[in-house]
Motif scaffolding. Structure first.
Motif, mmCIF file in Angstrom:
data_model
loop_
_atom_site.group_PDB
_atom_site.id
_atom_site.type_symbol
_atom_site.label_atom_id
_atom_site.label_comp_id
_atom_site.label_asym_id
_atom_site.label_seq_id
_atom_site.Cartn_x
_atom_site.Cartn_y
_atom_site.Cartn_z
ATOM 1 N N ALA A 78 15.555 -7.035 8.870
ATOM 2 C CA ALA A 78 15.692 -8.544 8.041
ATOM 3 C C ALA A 78 16.395 -9.251 9.655
ATOM 4 N N THR A 79 16.909 -8.654 10.502
ATOM 5 C CA THR A 79 17.410 -9.407 11.966
ATOM 6 C C THR A 79 17.049 -8.437 12.915
ATOM 7 N N ALA A 80 17.006 -9.152 14.095
ATOM 8 C CA ALA A 80 16.758 -8.280 15.382
ATOM 9 C C ALA A 80 17.576 -8.716 16.528
ATOM 10 N N LEU B 239 16.066 -3.554 15.646
ATOM 11 C CA LEU B 239 15.753 -4.182 14.433
ATOM 12 C C LEU B 239 16.817 -3.584 13.502
ATOM 13 N N PHE B 240 17.339 -4.508 12.433
ATOM 14 C CA PHE B 240 18.402 -4.213 11.604
ATOM 15 C C PHE B 240 17.969 -4.441 10.124
ATOM 16 N N ASN B 241 18.715 -3.841 9.063
ATOM 17 C CA ASN B 241 18.019 -4.163 7.785
ATOM 18 C C ASN B 241 19.081 -5.297 7.186
ATOM 19 N N ASN B 242 19.194 -5.509 5.868
ATOM 20 C CA ASN B 242 20.280 -6.590 5.413
ATOM 21 C C ASN B 242 21.455 -6.162 5.359
ATOM 22 N N ASP B 243 21.689 -5.034 5.308
ATOM 23 C CA ASP B 243 23.203 -4.430 5.736
ATOM 24 C C ASP B 243 23.661 -4.562 7.121
ATOM 25 N N GLY B 244 22.748 -5.049 7.993
ATOM 26 C CA GLY B 244 23.184 -4.912 9.449
ATOM 27 C C GLY B 244 23.188 -3.558 10.238
ATOM 28 N N ASP B 245 22.389 -2.549 9.500
ATOM 29 C CA ASP B 245 22.217 -0.998 10.193
ATOM 30 C C ASP B 245 21.023 -1.177 10.752
ATOM 31 N N PRO B 246 21.500 -0.264 12.155
ATOM 32 C CA PRO B 246 20.092 -0.340 12.838
ATOM 33 C C PRO B 246 19.122 0.592 12.102
ATOM 34 N N ILE B 247 17.754 0.007 12.151
ATOM 35 C CA ILE B 247 16.693 0.863 11.615
ATOM 36 C C ILE B 247 15.475 1.217 12.447
ATOM 37 N N GLY B 248 15.707 0.582 13.940
ATOM 38 C CA GLY B 248 14.507 1.188 14.919
ATOM 39 C C GLY B 248 14.397 0.040 15.823
ATOM 40 N N THR B 249 13.490 0.650 16.993
ATOM 41 C CA THR B 249 13.271 -0.326 17.964
ATOM 42 C C THR B 249 12.022 -0.445 18.275
ATOM 43 N N LEU B 250 11.371 -1.764 18.968
ATOM 44 C CA LEU B 250 10.150 -1.841 19.307
ATOM 45 C C LEU B 250 10.041 -2.298 20.846
ATOM 46 N N GLN B 251 9.352 -1.642 21.586
ATOM 47 C CA GLN B 251 9.170 -2.327 23.094
ATOM 48 C C GLN B 251 8.275 -3.052 23.198
ATOM 49 N N ARG B 252 8.590 -4.111 24.106
ATOM 50 C CA ARG B 252 7.498 -5.244 24.642
ATOM 51 C C ARG B 252 6.434 -4.620 25.273
ATOM 52 N N VAL C 205 0.692 -1.171 -0.025
ATOM 53 C CA VAL C 205 0.052 0.069 0.019
ATOM 54 C C VAL C 205 0.864 1.232 -0.011
ATOM 55 N N GLY C 206 0.503 2.199 -0.902
ATOM 56 C CA GLY C 206 1.194 3.526 -0.642
ATOM 57 C C GLY C 206 0.884 4.340 0.557
ATOM 58 N N CYS C 207 1.903 4.626 1.428
ATOM 59 C CA CYS C 207 1.603 5.245 2.758
ATOM 60 C C CYS C 207 2.152 6.433 2.775
ATOM 61 N N ILE C 208 1.292 7.506 2.398
ATOM 62 C CA ILE C 208 1.748 9.047 2.488
ATOM 63 C C ILE C 208 2.042 9.211 4.021
ATOM 64 N N GLY C 209 2.931 9.868 4.479
ATOM 65 C CA GLY C 209 2.986 10.439 5.609
ATOM 66 C C GLY C 209 3.455 9.327 6.732
ATOM 67 N N VAL C 210 3.585 8.078 6.055
ATOM 68 C CA VAL C 210 4.067 6.880 7.128
ATOM 69 C C VAL C 210 5.205 6.577 6.973
ATOM 70 N N ASP C 211 6.324 6.447 8.052
ATOM 71 C CA ASP C 211 7.616 5.856 7.798
ATOM 72 C C ASP C 211 7.427 4.405 8.033
ATOM 73 N N THR C 212 7.765 3.619 6.808
ATOM 74 C CA THR C 212 7.601 2.297 6.752
ATOM 75 C C THR C 212 8.682 1.409 7.131
ATOM 76 N N TRP C 213 9.742 2.090 8.174
ATOM 77 C CA TRP C 213 10.900 1.319 8.313
ATOM 78 C C TRP C 213 10.952 -0.098 8.549
ATOM 79 N N LEU C 214 9.863 -0.387 9.338
ATOM 80 C CA LEU C 214 9.808 -1.820 9.928
ATOM 81 C C LEU C 214 9.922 -2.966 8.726
ATOM 82 N N SER C 215 9.438 -2.370 7.479
ATOM 83 C CA SER C 215 9.380 -3.417 6.286
ATOM 84 C C SER C 215 10.744 -3.622 5.808
ATOM 85 N N ASP C 216 11.706 -2.916 6.440
ATOM 86 C CA ASP C 216 13.156 -3.576 5.871
ATOM 87 C C ASP C 216 13.739 -4.295 6.830
#
Length: 130
Positions: free
Chosen positions: A106-108, A117-130, A93-104
């Protein structure tokens, strides 16, 4: 004269085995410091609001969630605190104004109540809390 009877050896052995099994089960739920294990299973992020990023890791190895706009699904595998996300797919879905970082993701890495959470290159992309 009253004689006290001692339990037969098989009964003592069964009781000891039961105590060992209970202790082993309890210790599998905690690390050596007695804190909850670093299992990724369960909910991360705000699962009540579909407009917020979240993931749910099921015991059978399935993962699903949302990046705040698109539905995400796939499989997961954990070794220690490292989590690999496998066969991840999402809606497009085209998401206007939504940062879709989580879709990238690959590992956590599980760190207590935080999931980095990290992307395929191992770069940190974000954090989720329990």
């Amino acid at each position: 004269m009253s004689m006290r009877r001692r339990p037969a050896a098989p009964l003592r052995s069964a009781a000891m085995l039961g105590a060992v099994l209970v202790a082993a089960r309890l210790s599998s739920c905690a690390d050596s410091a007695g804190t909850p294990s670093s299992s990724v299973e369960g909910s991360w992020g705000n699962t009540e609001d579909s407009g917020m990023p979240s993931l749910v890791f099921e015991s059978g190895g399935r993962v699903n969630g949302t990046d705040g706009c698109n539905a995400l699904m796939g499989r997961w595998d954990q070794k220690g605190s490292a989590v690999e996300l496998k066969d991840m797919t999402s809606t497009l879905v085209g998401c206007i104004g939504v940062d879709t970082w989580l879709s990238d993701a690959a590992t956590a890495e599980v760190d207590g109540e935080s999931l980095a959470l990290f992307n395929n290159d191992g770069d940190p992309i974000g954090t989720l809390q329990r």
